[in-house]
Enzyme design. Sequence first.
Site, PDB file in Angstrom:
ATOM      1  N   ASP A 179     -38.299-132.825   4.578  1.00 14.03           N
ATOM      2  CA  ASP A 179     -38.457-132.183   3.311  1.00 14.03           C
ATOM      3  C   ASP A 179     -37.581-132.879   2.538  1.00 14.03           C
ATOM      4  O   ASP A 179     -36.688-133.524   2.470  1.00 14.03           O
ATOM      5  CB  ASP A 179     -38.089-130.767   3.376  1.00 14.03           C
ATOM      6  CG  ASP A 179     -39.416-130.196   3.594  1.00 14.03           C
ATOM      7  OD1 ASP A 179     -40.344-130.661   4.309  1.00 14.03           O
ATOM      8  OD2 ASP A 179     -39.296-128.722   3.730  1.00 14.03           O
ATOM      9  N   HIS A 200     -34.833-132.678   7.041  1.00 17.50           N
ATOM     10  CA  HIS A 200     -34.827-133.316   5.891  1.00 17.50           C
ATOM     11  C   HIS A 200     -34.408-134.971   5.708  1.00 17.50           C
ATOM     12  O   HIS A 200     -33.444-135.251   6.503  1.00 17.50           O
ATOM     13  CB  HIS A 200     -33.741-132.512   4.989  1.00 17.50           C
ATOM     14  CG  HIS A 200     -33.845-131.179   4.826  1.00 17.50           C
ATOM     15  ND1 HIS A 200     -33.706-130.436   5.697  1.00 17.50           N
ATOM     16  CD2 HIS A 200     -34.643-130.491   3.824  1.00 17.50           C
ATOM     17  CE1 HIS A 200     -34.196-129.131   5.530  1.00 17.50           C
ATOM     18  NE2 HIS A 200     -34.477-129.109   4.242  1.00 17.50           N
TER      19      HIS A 200
END
Length: 309
Positions: A118, A261
């Site tokens: 993400d 991430h």
Amino acid sequence: MKYWRKNRFARMMFSIALVILMTGIFYLFFRVIPVFSQQYPLPDNTQEGNMEMSVPPSSDEASGQEPSPKRETSTPSSDETSLPGIPSFNAPSSDSIPSPETEQSIDPDRPMVALTFDDGPGQGTTAILNLLEQYNARATFFVVGLCLEQPRQVEKMQRAYEMGNVIGSHTYDHKSFRKLDESEIREQMERTDKAILAALGVSASLVRPPYGHVTDDARNAASTPFIHWSLDTEDWLSRDASSVIEAVQENVQDGDIILMHDTYSSTAEACETLIPWLLEQGYQLVTVPELMEAKGIVMENGQMYKDAR
């Protein structure tokens, strides 16, 4: 006090120091903080402003069983792909971006997980793509539309797409759906979708809502399924490769959707160990759509999916 009234130099120095202090505070609040918050949105599993864990989705959000409202959508034409904050250019032709690699062979009887990344593209994206390519693995990248304003970040996602990875939407600037109404949520998703279309020539087929928050307005606005996660590495919190590795190795299960991430170099470092380790354990590393299809799960627009079990 008598000394203070008589000492003009001390009063002058105090006044200068006060002016400098107020100028610094003004610059911090009106220049530094807005820029920082735009470039570095809070990670998905935190509450805005306090870095606490987000509220998990309810069982009906995660199960995908409740009927979801749908809306008709159409692919925007090339002259509709320009929006404020997004460079004005037409979606590339099929000749300008190679088609993704053919589907890899997936054995539905073997365990599999979906790695998801993400908030990018970011500083760890290139290293992660190198590892995925090296080990013939795939992942799903949920991108922030704002990041696609930068040509070098667009190039990273073009490479990811060409390798057969899935590019999903993480909204335009990472605002929680809990603070937006239906029209604002739709705008967040459509702006990002048009940015992805302009970069890759395809639209996003999945959305990961910021902080994992989904509301009734979000379901009404949705034209894709929502993707949550079942294993949170908390890489945003530790910023430590060994902690990320431990979180996966101690908790991973067949059908997991793993949250990471690609904005952290420590996450890329962790993947140097995790990707070969998962393969050695017999896991297939697939995209979210591949995972769901292999497990016989048909995703519906507006529903939240956190795993494939």
